[in-house]
Design an enzyme around this catalytic site. Structure first.
Site, PDB file in Angstrom:
ATOM      1  N   VAL A 123       0.911  -1.141   0.000  1.00  0.00           N
ATOM      2  CA  VAL A 123       0.000   0.000   0.000  1.00  0.00           C
ATOM      3  C   VAL A 123       0.955   1.196   0.000  1.00  0.00           C
ATOM      4  CG1 VAL A 123      -1.803   1.244   1.254  1.00  0.00           C
ATOM      5  CG2 VAL A 123      -1.811  -1.260   1.224  1.00  0.00           C
ATOM      6  N   PRO A 124       1.240   1.720  -1.195  1.00  0.00           N
ATOM      7  CA  PRO A 124       2.427   2.565  -1.407  1.00  0.00           C
ATOM      8  C   PRO A 124       2.344   3.998  -0.877  1.00  0.00           C
ATOM      9  CG  PRO A 124       1.176   2.407  -3.427  1.00  0.00           C
ATOM     10  CD  PRO A 124       0.490   1.509  -2.425  1.00  0.00           C
ATOM     11  N   CYS A 125       2.337   4.115   0.440  1.00  0.00           N
ATOM     12  CA  CYS A 125       2.307   5.446   1.042  1.00  0.00           C
ATOM     13  C   CYS A 125       3.595   6.221   0.738  1.00  0.00           C
ATOM     14  CB  CYS A 125       2.055   5.354   2.546  1.00  0.00           C
ATOM     15  SG  CYS A 125       3.222   4.333   3.440  1.00  0.00           S
ATOM     16  N   HIS A 126       4.653   5.520   0.334  1.00  0.00           N
ATOM     17  CA  HIS A 126       5.899   6.215  -0.030  1.00  0.00           C
ATOM     18  C   HIS A 126       5.722   7.045  -1.301  1.00  0.00           C
ATOM     19  CE1 HIS A 126       6.120   2.436  -2.328  1.00  0.00           C
ATOM     20  NE2 HIS A 126       6.864   3.106  -3.198  1.00  0.00           N
ATOM     21  N   ARG A 127       4.654   6.833  -2.044  1.00  0.00           N
ATOM     22  CA  ARG A 127       4.416   7.590  -3.279  1.00  0.00           C
ATOM     23  C   ARG A 127       3.653   8.894  -3.039  1.00  0.00           C
ATOM     24  NH1 ARG A 127       2.532   2.241  -6.478  1.00  0.00           N
ATOM     25  NH2 ARG A 127       4.554   1.176  -6.429  1.00  0.00           N
TER      26      ARG A 127
END
Length: 160
Positions: A123-127
């Site tokens: 769940v790409p919260c780094h994006r």
């Protein structure tokens, strides 16, 4: 339901994978120098998660297929679901994310929910970045966020 843990070493530190026999519930960076030995009888879903994350770090995988589960409010689940629509190697601002969940004034709540994401990378919260284009907050550390975004851009560039 019983939970299991499995550590993995990555180029940016140790990740701890937590899940049941059926779903992955948590993928978080931990401050350990080396991965702990796996528990006996680790379920296949945790092994699958590790294999897919290994492929991600090798630049061979951009999406994930193992089942995940995060517990949260309907708003939080909506934000986490929307995070998964941000394409590999691309970014969106907290404001854009708030607009996508149809809560344009909830930028801070979106940020707080992003910070509660327990499924790093998948769940790409780094994006998610600041409206000014700068990197902001990441539970795993800004240096990891920067590394992950750079890694994805390099892989995407090589596959074009």
């Amino acid at each position: 339901m019983e939970t299991y843990k499995l550590d993995m070493e990555t180029p940016v530190g140790v990740i701890e994978i937590v899940g049941t026999e059926k779903v992955i519930q948590s993928i978080l960076f931990v401050e350990r120098e080396v991965a702990q030995l796996p528990e006996p009888n680790v379920p296949d879903v945790l092994r699958q998660c590790k294999e897919e994350l290994d492929a991600y770090f090798r630049g061979e995988r951009m999406t994930f297929t193992f089942p995940i589960e995060q517990v949260g409010t309907p708003f939080q689940r909506d934000v986490w679901s929307t995070l998964q629509t941000i394409p590999y190697a691309e970014t969106a601002s907290y404001r854009e994310l708030a607009e996508r969940v149809k809560r344009p004034t909830a930028v801070r709540a979106v940020g707080a929910t992003n910070g509660r994401n327990k499924l790093s990378i998948v769940v790409p919260c780094h994006r998610v970045i600041g409206s000014n284009g700068k990197l902001t907050g990441y539970a795993g550390g800004l240096w990891r966020k920067e590394w992950l975004l750079h890694h994805e851009k390099q892989v995407a560039h090589q596959t074009q």
